[in-house]
Write an enzyme that holds these catalytic residues in place. Structure first.
Site, PDB file in Angstrom:
ATOM      1  N   CYS A  43     -18.498   6.725 -63.764  1.00  0.00           N
ATOM      2  CA  CYS A  43     -19.356   6.926 -62.587  1.00  0.00           C
ATOM      3  C   CYS A  43     -18.559   6.892 -61.289  1.00  0.00           C
ATOM      4  O   CYS A  43     -18.639   7.791 -60.466  1.00  0.00           O
ATOM      5  CB  CYS A  43     -20.449   5.858 -62.576  1.00  0.00           C
ATOM      6  SG  CYS A  43     -21.423   5.852 -61.075  1.00  0.00           S
ATOM      7  N   CYS A  48     -20.454  10.325 -61.135  1.00  0.00           N
ATOM      8  CA  CYS A  48     -21.485  10.334 -60.087  1.00  0.00           C
ATOM      9  C   CYS A  48     -20.934  10.310 -58.664  1.00  0.00           C
ATOM     10  O   CYS A  48     -21.344  11.111 -57.822  1.00  0.00           O
ATOM     11  CB  CYS A  48     -22.402   9.117 -60.230  1.00  0.00           C
ATOM     12  SG  CYS A  48     -22.676   8.566 -61.911  1.00  0.00           S
ATOM     13  N   LYS A  51     -18.608  13.343 -57.633  1.00  0.00           N
ATOM     14  CA  LYS A  51     -19.472  14.529 -57.720  1.00  0.00           C
ATOM     15  C   LYS A  51     -20.411  14.620 -56.530  1.00  0.00           C
ATOM     16  O   LYS A  51     -20.575  15.678 -55.922  1.00  0.00           O
ATOM     17  CB  LYS A  51     -20.227  14.472 -59.049  1.00  0.00           C
ATOM     18  CG  LYS A  51     -21.188  15.586 -59.343  1.00  0.00           C
ATOM     19  CD  LYS A  51     -22.574  15.383 -58.794  1.00  0.00           C
ATOM     20  CE  LYS A  51     -23.220  14.082 -59.130  1.00  0.00           C
ATOM     21  NZ  LYS A  51     -23.613  13.931 -60.517  1.00  0.00           N
ATOM     22  N   GLU A 182     -24.088  21.391 -62.034  1.00  0.00           N
ATOM     23  CA  GLU A 182     -23.631  20.728 -60.802  1.00  0.00           C
ATOM     24  C   GLU A 182     -22.325  21.353 -60.303  1.00  0.00           C
ATOM     25  O   GLU A 182     -22.190  21.679 -59.118  1.00  0.00           O
ATOM     26  CB  GLU A 182     -23.445  19.224 -61.057  1.00  0.00           C
ATOM     27  CG  GLU A 182     -24.789  18.515 -61.261  1.00  0.00           C
ATOM     28  CD  GLU A 182     -24.666  17.015 -61.487  1.00  0.00           C
ATOM     29  OE1 GLU A 182     -23.551  16.518 -61.750  1.00  0.00           O
ATOM     30  OE2 GLU A 182     -25.712  16.321 -61.390  1.00  0.00           O
ATOM     31  N   HIS A 437     -46.563  13.405 -42.786  1.00  0.00           N
ATOM     32  CA  HIS A 437     -46.472  14.771 -42.284  1.00  0.00           C
ATOM     33  C   HIS A 437     -45.516  14.843 -41.089  1.00  0.00           C
ATOM     34  O   HIS A 437     -45.512  13.928 -40.269  1.00  0.00           O
ATOM     35  CB  HIS A 437     -47.869  15.237 -41.846  1.00  0.00           C
ATOM     36  CG  HIS A 437     -47.913  16.680 -41.497  1.00  0.00           C
ATOM     37  ND1 HIS A 437     -47.815  17.676 -42.446  1.00  0.00           N
ATOM     38  CD2 HIS A 437     -48.022  17.301 -40.299  1.00  0.00           C
ATOM     39  CE1 HIS A 437     -47.877  18.855 -41.833  1.00  0.00           C
ATOM     40  NE2 HIS A 437     -47.995  18.652 -40.546  1.00  0.00           N
ATOM     41  N   GLU A 442     -44.895  15.387 -49.064  1.00  0.00           N
ATOM     42  CA  GLU A 442     -46.348  15.159 -48.988  1.00  0.00           C
ATOM     43  C   GLU A 442     -47.104  16.046 -49.976  1.00  0.00           C
ATOM     44  O   GLU A 442     -48.248  15.756 -50.335  1.00  0.00           O
ATOM     45  CB  GLU A 442     -46.874  15.351 -47.565  1.00  0.00           C
ATOM     46  CG  GLU A 442     -46.827  16.774 -47.059  1.00  0.00           C
ATOM     47  CD  GLU A 442     -47.308  16.900 -45.600  1.00  0.00           C
ATOM     48  OE1 GLU A 442     -48.386  16.387 -45.298  1.00  0.00           O
ATOM     49  OE2 GLU A 442     -46.585  17.517 -44.789  1.00  0.00           O
TER      50      GLU A 442
HETATM   51  P1  NDP Z   1     -24.698  17.787 -71.712  1.00  0.00           P
HETATM   52  O1  NDP Z   1     -24.843  17.197 -73.056  1.00  0.00           O
HETATM   53  O2  NDP Z   1     -25.731  17.530 -70.692  1.00  0.00           O
HETATM   54  O3  NDP Z   1     -24.522  19.360 -71.840  1.00  0.00           O
HETATM   55  C1  NDP Z   1     -23.584  19.918 -72.697  1.00  0.00           C
HETATM   56  C2  NDP Z   1     -23.734  21.416 -72.650  1.00  0.00           C
HETATM   57  O4  NDP Z   1     -22.686  22.012 -73.407  1.00  0.00           O
HETATM   58  C3  NDP Z   1     -25.049  21.886 -73.238  1.00  0.00           C
HETATM   59  O5  NDP Z   1     -25.556  22.920 -72.433  1.00  0.00           O
HETATM   60  C4  NDP Z   1     -24.649  22.408 -74.616  1.00  0.00           C
HETATM   61  O6  NDP Z   1     -25.434  23.463 -75.049  1.00  0.00           O
HETATM   62  C5  NDP Z   1     -23.257  22.924 -74.320  1.00  0.00           C
HETATM   63  N1  NDP Z   1     -22.417  22.941 -75.520  1.00  0.00           N
HETATM   64  C6  NDP Z   1     -22.252  21.980 -76.444  1.00  0.00           C
HETATM   65  N2  NDP Z   1     -21.415  22.364 -77.407  1.00  0.00           N
HETATM   66  C7  NDP Z   1     -21.022  23.619 -77.102  1.00  0.00           C
HETATM   67  C8  NDP Z   1     -20.181  24.572 -77.728  1.00  0.00           C
HETATM   68  N3  NDP Z   1     -19.560  24.302 -78.883  1.00  0.00           N
HETATM   69  N4  NDP Z   1     -20.019  25.766 -77.133  1.00  0.00           N
HETATM   70  C9  NDP Z   1     -20.665  26.043 -75.969  1.00  0.00           C
HETATM   71  N5  NDP Z   1     -21.486  25.198 -75.337  1.00  0.00           N
HETATM   72  C10 NDP Z   1     -21.664  23.996 -75.897  1.00  0.00           C
HETATM   73  O7  NDP Z   1     -23.255  17.320 -71.259  1.00  0.00           O
HETATM   74  P2  NDP Z   1     -22.493  17.331 -69.879  1.00  0.00           P
HETATM   75  O8  NDP Z   1     -21.073  17.489 -70.289  1.00  0.00           O
HETATM   76  O9  NDP Z   1     -23.062  18.296 -68.913  1.00  0.00           O
HETATM   77  O10 NDP Z   1     -22.762  15.875 -69.313  1.00  0.00           O
HETATM   78  C11 NDP Z   1     -22.655  14.723 -70.142  1.00  0.00           C
HETATM   79  C12 NDP Z   1     -23.704  13.727 -69.797  1.00  0.00           C
HETATM   80  O11 NDP Z   1     -23.347  13.057 -68.598  1.00  0.00           O
HETATM   81  C13 NDP Z   1     -25.088  14.319 -69.497  1.00  0.00           C
HETATM   82  O12 NDP Z   1     -25.841  14.509 -70.650  1.00  0.00           O
HETATM   83  C14 NDP Z   1     -25.696  13.296 -68.603  1.00  0.00           C
HETATM   84  O13 NDP Z   1     -26.362  12.327 -69.363  1.00  0.00           O
HETATM   85  C15 NDP Z   1     -24.497  12.698 -67.898  1.00  0.00           C
HETATM   86  N6  NDP Z   1     -24.442  13.208 -66.512  1.00  0.00           N
HETATM   87  C16 NDP Z   1     -25.416  12.853 -65.647  1.00  0.00           C
HETATM   88  C17 NDP Z   1     -25.406  13.341 -64.361  1.00  0.00           C
HETATM   89  C18 NDP Z   1     -26.486  12.966 -63.414  1.00  0.00           C
HETATM   90  O14 NDP Z   1     -27.171  11.976 -63.643  1.00  0.00           O
HETATM   91  N7  NDP Z   1     -26.710  13.730 -62.351  1.00  0.00           N
HETATM   92  C19 NDP Z   1     -24.360  14.228 -63.893  1.00  0.00           C
HETATM   93  C20 NDP Z   1     -23.399  14.561 -64.895  1.00  0.00           C
HETATM   94  C21 NDP Z   1     -23.447  14.056 -66.151  1.00  0.00           C
HETATM   95  P3  NDP Z   1     -26.870  23.244 -75.742  1.00  0.00           P
HETATM   96  O15 NDP Z   1     -27.808  22.866 -74.653  1.00  0.00           O
HETATM   97  O16 NDP Z   1     -27.173  24.580 -76.321  1.00  0.00           O
HETATM   98  O17 NDP Z   1     -26.681  22.178 -76.771  1.00  0.00           O
END
Ligand code: NDP
Length: 453
Positions: A43, A48, A51, A182, A437, A442
Site C-alpha cells: 500500500c 495505494c 498510485k 487505474e 446543494h 445530493e
Molecule cells: P485483478 O485480479 O483485479 O485483475 C487481474 C486482471 O488480469 C483481470 O482483468 C484478469 O482477467 C486479468 N488476467 C488474469 N490472468 C490473465 C491472463 N493469463 N491473461 C490476460 N489477462 C489475465 O488484479 P490487479 O492486478 O488489477 O490488482 C490486484 C488486486 O489489488 C485487486 O484485485 C485489488 O483487490 C487490489 N487493488 C486495489 C486497488 C484499490 O483499492 N483501488 C487498486 C489496485 C489494486 P479476468 O477478469 O478475465 O479474470
C-alpha cells in the site's frame, strides 16, 4: 515467564502486519516483526499511496483544460516533468516509511530486517538469529503475477511501474482489473498514448454492469485506447520501443508494457511447505475466524488469505485477530459483504454492496434508481465528462442493497453512503435525508422514481 522469546512474531511489516504488531503490543504482548523490503508494504510503497499521488498528477491535465471556461488563461501550455513527480513521490514514501518505523518503535515492537523462515510451529530464523514465539503471524501480502508468453520478461509489473527512468510516451497495460484501469487512466492523463488490452468483452469483471459500461465510455472519451477480447501474443524489442502483437492480429508499438494480471500470495521461501497448510485453489492460506491456519500457532491475514485485497480489510483483520488472541472479548466475525471500494480510474468508481446483477440473483424483486448527468462544473468547463449514480433497492424490504457511482471523487462520496448501506437503511430513509446543494452527491437522496424494476 513465558517459554518463548516473543508472544507474537509477525512476518511482514505491511498494513496488516504493522497494525497487528502495534495493537498486540498495546495489550502487553511481546512482539517482533521481520521485514525484508520496505516498511508499509504494498500500500505505502507500490500501491495505494503512490498510485493516488500519480492519479492526482494525472488529473491536472484536465484541470488545465477545464480552467479556460472559468476565465483562466494559461500564458503557455503546461508541461509535465516525470522526474519531478517520481522523485517527489519517492520523498513522500520515505517519510511514510519513517513513520511506520517510529510507530513500531513507540509501541515497543522489535523490528528485524530480513526475510524470516519458519522452522517449526514456534520457531523462525531471521538474519541468522533463531527466535521462538508462541504465535507466528504470516502477513507477507501478495506479489504481482505475470502470465508466460513470448517476451513476457519485457513487461513491467506494478512494483516497477512507479519508478521508471524515462516517461513512456506510449504505454500499454494488460489486464482488466483495478490496476489496469487505474494505470491506463493515469498514463493517459499524464500525456501518454495509453492502451488497455483485456481478454474479456468488458473490463472490471464483478462490478455492476452499468458501471463497467459507463466507465468504458468515459475512459474512451478521455482518450484511452481500449482493446477488448484480446490478449498479448508476443512482445519483441524493436528500434525505439516494444512491438506488441495481440491475439486479434493487431500490432502496437509502445515504450512500456505493464502486466496488471493479478497478484498471488508471496509465500515462497517462508518455510511453510513443510506443514502442508490448507490453501484455497488460488494458493491463499485458509484460516478460521481466529485467523489460524491449519497449524493453530501459525496465523495469517491480509492478501495472503485471499479475501478482498484491500488495505482497510487487512487493517480490520488485524484488529480482529488481536482481539481474538490478546483481547478480552470475542469479536463478531468480520462482515466481508458490503465493504466499500474505490477504483481510481478516471473518472473514479465508488461502490458498496450488491451490483444490479447480484441483487437480481439474490433478492428477487428490486428497484433500480439511476442518475446520469453532466456535473455542474462541466457546464462551463466544456468537458463532456458525465457522472453516474445508482441505488439498488430490495423491493420487499425497501433496504438499499447497493450504491454505485462513477464520477469525480466517487470514493469520497461512497465512503459516506457506505455507512448507510452497511447499517441497512431503507430507500425511504435515504429520501428523508435533506440533500446538500449544490453538490453532485445530493442525487443519492433525491432519486425518486425507479429507472427500472
Ligand atoms: P485483478 O485480479 O483485479 O485483475 C487481474 C486482471 O488480469 C483481470 O482483468 C484478469 O482477467 C486479468 N488476467 C488474469 N490472468 C490473465 C491472463 N493469463 N491473461 C490476460 N489477462 C489475465 O488484479 P490487479 O492486478 O488489477 O490488482 C490486484 C488486486 O489489488 C485487486 O484485485 C485489488 O483487490 C487490489 N487493488 C486495489 C486497488 C484499490 O483499492 N483501488 C487498486 C489496485 C489494486 P479476468 O477478469 O478475465 O479474470
Amino acid at each position: 515467564m513465558s517459554e518463548y522469546d516473543y508472544d507474537l512474531f509477525v512476518i511482514g511489516a505491511g498494513s496488516g502486519g504493522v497494525r497487528a504488531a502495534r495493537t498486540a503490543a498495546a495489550t502487553g504482548a511481546r512482539v517482533a516483526v521481520a521485514e525484508d523490503r520496505y516498511l508499509g508494504g504494498t500500500c505505502v510503497n507500490v500501491g495505494c499511496v503512490p498510485k493516488k499521488l500519480y492519479s492526482y498528477a494525472a488529473h491536472f491535465h484536465e484541470a488545465f483544460e477545464d480552467a479556460g471556461g472559468f476565465g483562466w488563461q494559461l500564458s503557455s501550455a503546461p508541461e509535465f516533468d516525470w522526474p519531478t513527480l517520481r522523485d517527489n513521490k519517492i520523498g513522500e514514501i520515505k517519510r511514510l516509511n519513517g513513520i511506520y518505523g517510529r510507530l513500531l518503535d513507540n509501541a515497543g515492537v522489535r523490528l528485524i530486517n530480513g526475510r524470516a523462515k519458519v522452522l517449526d510451529p514456534h520457531h523462525v530464523v531471521v538474519a541468522g538469529e533463531t527466535i521462538s514465539a508462541e504465535k507466528i503471524l504470516v502477513a507477507v501480502g501478495g506479489w504481482p503475477w505475470v502470465p508466460d508468453f513470448p517476451g513476457s520478461e519485457l513487461t513491467l509489473n506494478s512494483n516497477q511501474v512507479f519508478d521508471l527512468d524515462t516517461f513512456p510516451e506510449r504505454f500499454l497495460v494488460l489486464g482488466g482489473g483495478y490496476i489496469a484501469v487505474e494505470f491506463a487512466s493515469i498514463f493517459n492523463g499524464l500525456g501518454s498514448e495509453s492502451h488497455l488490452v483485456y481478454r474479456g468483452e468488458l473490463f472490471l469483471r464483478g462490478f455492476d454492469r452499468e458501471v463497467r459500461e459507463f466507465t468504458r465510455d468515459e475512459m474512451a472519451k478521455k482518450g484511452v485506447n481500449l482493446h477488448f477480447e484480446a490478449n498479448i501474443e508476443a512482445i519483441e524489442k524493436v528500434a525505439g520501443g516494444l512491438k506488441v502483437t495481440l491475439t486479434n492480429g493487431e500490432t502496437l508499438e509502445v515504450d512500456a508494457v505493464l502486466a496488471a494480471t493479478g497478484r498471488r500470495p508471496h509465500l515462497e521461501g517462508l518455510g511453510l511447505d513443510q506443514f502442508d497448510l490448507a490453501t484455497t485453489p488460488d494458493g491463499s492460506l485458509r484460516v478460521n475466524e481466529r485467523f489460524e491456519t491449519s497449524v493453530p500457532s501459525i496465523l495469517a491475514l491480509g492478501d495472503v488469505i485471499g479475501g478482498p485485497e484491500l488495505t482497510p480489510v487487512a487493517l480490520a483483520e488485524a484488529m480482529q485477530l488481536v482481539e481474538h488472541h490478546y483481547g478480552e472479548t470475542t469479536p463478531e466475525p468480520l462482515d466481508y459483504a458490503r465493504i466499500a471500494t474505490a477504483v481510481f480510474c478516471h473518472p473514479n468508481i465508488g461502490t458498496v454492496g450488491l451490483s444490479e446483477e447480484e441483487a437480481r440473483a439474490q433478492c428477487g424483486a428490486i428497484r433500480v434508481y439511476t442518475a446520469d448527468f453532466r456535473p455542474m462544473k462541466h457546464t462551463l468547463s466544456g468537458s463532456s465528462e458525465r457522472c453516474l449514480m445508482k441505488l439498488i433497492v430490495d423491493d420487499a424490504s425497501d433496504v438499499v442493497m447497493g450504491a454505485h457511482m462513477v464520477g469525480e471523487e466517487a470514493g469520497e462520496v461512497i465512503q459516506g453512503i457506505a455507512i448507510a448501506v452497511r447499517a441497512g437503511l431503507t430507500k425511504a430513509q435515504f429520501d428523508q435525508t435533506v440533500g446538500i446543494h449544490p453538490t453532485g452527491a445530493e442525487e443519492f437522496v433525491t432519486m425518486r422514481s425507479p429507472t427500472r424494476r
